[in-house]
Scaffold this active site. Structure first.
Site, PDB file in Angstrom:
ATOM      1  N   TYR A  81       0.825  -1.225   0.000  1.00  0.00           N
ATOM      2  CA  TYR A  81       0.000   0.000   0.000  1.00  0.00           C
ATOM      3  C   TYR A  81       0.851   1.262   0.000  1.00  0.00           C
ATOM      4  O   TYR A  81       0.497   2.252  -0.625  1.00  0.00           O
ATOM      5  CB  TYR A  81      -1.012  -0.004   1.157  1.00  0.00           C
ATOM      6  CG  TYR A  81      -2.251  -0.759   0.762  1.00  0.00           C
ATOM      7  CD1 TYR A  81      -3.226  -0.175  -0.047  1.00  0.00           C
ATOM      8  CD2 TYR A  81      -2.429  -2.084   1.125  1.00  0.00           C
ATOM      9  CE1 TYR A  81      -4.337  -0.878  -0.472  1.00  0.00           C
ATOM     10  CE2 TYR A  81      -3.535  -2.798   0.717  1.00  0.00           C
ATOM     11  CZ  TYR A  81      -4.492  -2.192  -0.083  1.00  0.00           C
ATOM     12  OH  TYR A  81      -5.584  -2.891  -0.511  1.00  0.00           O
ATOM     13  N   GLN A 112     -15.590   2.922  -8.055  1.00  0.00           N
ATOM     14  CA  GLN A 112     -14.958   1.789  -7.352  1.00  0.00           C
ATOM     15  C   GLN A 112     -13.501   2.115  -7.079  1.00  0.00           C
ATOM     16  O   GLN A 112     -12.807   1.340  -6.432  1.00  0.00           O
ATOM     17  CB  GLN A 112     -15.033   0.532  -8.218  1.00  0.00           C
ATOM     18  CG  GLN A 112     -16.442   0.113  -8.569  1.00  0.00           C
ATOM     19  CD  GLN A 112     -16.440  -0.923  -9.695  1.00  0.00           C
ATOM     20  OE1 GLN A 112     -16.352  -2.123  -9.460  1.00  0.00           O
ATOM     21  NE2 GLN A 112     -16.523  -0.465 -10.918  1.00  0.00           N
ATOM     22  N   ASN A 113     -13.016   3.217  -7.612  1.00  0.00           N
ATOM     23  CA  ASN A 113     -11.592   3.530  -7.507  1.00  0.00           C
ATOM     24  C   ASN A 113     -11.265   4.164  -6.160  1.00  0.00           C
ATOM     25  O   ASN A 113     -12.060   4.915  -5.608  1.00  0.00           O
ATOM     26  CB  ASN A 113     -11.172   4.470  -8.637  1.00  0.00           C
ATOM     27  CG  ASN A 113     -11.400   3.848  -9.996  1.00  0.00           C
ATOM     28  OD1 ASN A 113     -11.580   2.634 -10.083  1.00  0.00           O
ATOM     29  ND2 ASN A 113     -11.416   4.660 -11.038  1.00  0.00           N
ATOM     30  N   HIS A 133     -15.291   1.756  -2.633  1.00  0.00           N
ATOM     31  CA  HIS A 133     -14.205   0.897  -2.134  1.00  0.00           C
ATOM     32  C   HIS A 133     -13.188   1.657  -1.290  1.00  0.00           C
ATOM     33  O   HIS A 133     -12.077   1.180  -1.089  1.00  0.00           O
ATOM     34  CB  HIS A 133     -13.523   0.187  -3.325  1.00  0.00           C
ATOM     35  CG  HIS A 133     -14.414  -0.823  -3.993  1.00  0.00           C
ATOM     36  ND1 HIS A 133     -14.178  -1.338  -5.250  1.00  0.00           N
ATOM     37  CD2 HIS A 133     -15.559  -1.425  -3.565  1.00  0.00           C
ATOM     38  CE1 HIS A 133     -15.134  -2.212  -5.565  1.00  0.00           C
ATOM     39  NE2 HIS A 133     -15.985  -2.276  -4.565  1.00  0.00           N
ATOM     40  N   CYS A 176      -1.016   4.020  15.628  1.00  0.00           N
ATOM     41  CA  CYS A 176      -1.789   5.212  15.992  1.00  0.00           C
ATOM     42  C   CYS A 176      -0.999   6.083  16.970  1.00  0.00           C
ATOM     43  O   CYS A 176      -0.467   5.579  17.968  1.00  0.00           O
ATOM     44  CB  CYS A 176      -3.095   4.754  16.635  1.00  0.00           C
ATOM     45  SG  CYS A 176      -4.127   6.100  17.187  1.00  0.00           S
ATOM     46  N   GLY A 232     -15.093   2.068 -17.842  1.00  0.00           N
ATOM     47  CA  GLY A 232     -13.809   1.491 -17.428  1.00  0.00           C
ATOM     48  C   GLY A 232     -13.889   0.495 -16.299  1.00  0.00           C
ATOM     49  O   GLY A 232     -13.013   0.464 -15.444  1.00  0.00           O
ATOM     50  N   THR A 233     -14.947  -0.316 -16.306  1.00  0.00           N
ATOM     51  CA  THR A 233     -15.014  -1.368 -15.286  1.00  0.00           C
ATOM     52  C   THR A 233     -15.300  -2.703 -15.954  1.00  0.00           C
ATOM     53  O   THR A 233     -16.076  -2.770 -16.916  1.00  0.00           O
ATOM     54  CB  THR A 233     -16.082  -1.069 -14.209  1.00  0.00           C
ATOM     55  OG1 THR A 233     -16.125  -2.181 -13.296  1.00  0.00           O
ATOM     56  CG2 THR A 233     -17.463  -0.818 -14.778  1.00  0.00           C
ATOM     57  N   PRO A 274     -12.742  -0.155 -23.842  1.00  0.00           N
ATOM     58  CA  PRO A 274     -12.119  -0.663 -25.074  1.00  0.00           C
ATOM     59  C   PRO A 274     -12.485  -2.126 -25.327  1.00  0.00           C
ATOM     60  O   PRO A 274     -12.386  -2.600 -26.454  1.00  0.00           O
ATOM     61  CB  PRO A 274     -10.608  -0.541 -24.816  1.00  0.00           C
ATOM     62  CG  PRO A 274     -10.452   0.202 -23.544  1.00  0.00           C
ATOM     63  CD  PRO A 274     -11.742   0.171 -22.803  1.00  0.00           C
TER      64      PRO A 274
END
Ligand code: OAD
Length: 252
Positions: A68, A102-103, A120, A149, A189-190, A216
């Site tokens: 990440y 969803q991005n 998401h 934390c 785009g999904t 595409p």
């Protein structure tokens, strides 16, 4: 090049009162953010079961955080593209607009979209799993390894939805309402394979929306859309918005 949109689609868009756009990783591909599926997709190189679920995180938080931290740095470097900007303009042109994404890359907000529902999560946010305190990317990336934390010492995680986790309730409910009430719905785009998000386009169509897909490649949804606009979001969306501006100018 002028994009050939069918008269039926232009009429539905020109008359639409409530437009909803639903985006996936493909809209950010032209910004340089890799998609998940396909030959160069993230999931062709990494295993989601090792990186994007709670068990993986508890088993190996160092590995998950390393991944990440890398993605956070990659995404911080990229810029919104013509597709993101076209959706900002679309929001200004239609009476009611919602953007469901969803991005997690935050590029829609960075481009200037206002009504954005993030199904998401968002990679720019992080929170403590013990006390819920939120932490910025600056804070969590300041030291290598698993961030803790600064209030309670608990382990911090990125504020993204992992496999097996519920979607954020509020964002999901708003997205369902937007889908149900829209008269024009753009799916962009999904690959339309990750549920429950992937159910939204057909929900909108069942409730009477004109459903248009921009991609595409064909997807499992393509046979059920009103119009399939084959190509890149960064080309098609600006052309569609220009067509709508043309319709509006013609009415003035
Ligand atoms: P995918 O990687 O599954 O699909 C990306 C889609 O974008 C494909 O259908 C491509 O053909 C298309 N595409 C590629 N370039 C494009 C371009 N320039 N313009 C338009 N479309 C293009 O990504 P998602 O459908 O977003 O979940 O994946 C859904 C979810 O699966 C993600 O949100 C993520 C992932 O696991 C979580 O992280 C929970």
């Amino acid at each position: 090049m002028t994009q050939p949109f069918s008269p039926a689609v232009l009429e539905r868009l020109g008359n639409a009162q409530r437009v909803t756009a639903f985006t996936g990783a493909g809209i950010s591909a032209e910004s340089g953010v890799p998609t998940f599926r396909g030959t160069d997709g993230i999931w062709s190189k990494f295993r989601p079961e090792e990186l994007a679920n709670m068990n993986a995180f508890m088993r190996n938080p160092e590995l998950v955080w390393e991944w990440y931290a890398h993605r956070k740095r990659v995404i911080a470097e990229v810029q919104p593209n013509a597709g993101h900007h076209a959706l900002v303009r679309l929001e200004q042109l239609v009476p009611q607009f919602a953007l469901i994404t969803q991005n997690i890359d935050n590029l829609h907000r960075r481009a200037g979209s206002v009504t954005v529902y993030e199904l998401h999560g968002n990679i720019e946010r992080n929170y403590c799993m013990a006390c819920g305190r939120t932490m910025s990317n600056e804070e969590v990336l300041a030291t290598p390894g698993v961030p803790h934390c600064s209030s309670c010492g608990g382990m911090v995680r990125p504020d993204v939805v992992w496999f097996g986790e519920m979607l954020p309730e509020d964002e999901w409910e708003k997205s369902v309402r937007a889908a149900e009430s829209s008269d024009f719905f753009l799916s962009i785009g999904t690959s339309a394979v990750v549920y429950p998000a992937a159910s939204l386009p057909l929900l909108a169509r069942d409730q009477g929306a004109c459903l248009v897909e921009v991609n595409p490649e064909r997807t499992p949804m393509t046979d059920n859309v009103d119009e399939f606009l084959q190509g890149q979001a960064g080309t098609i969306l600006p052309a569609l918005v220009r067509a709508l501006e043309g319709i509006r100018a013609g009415r003035d």
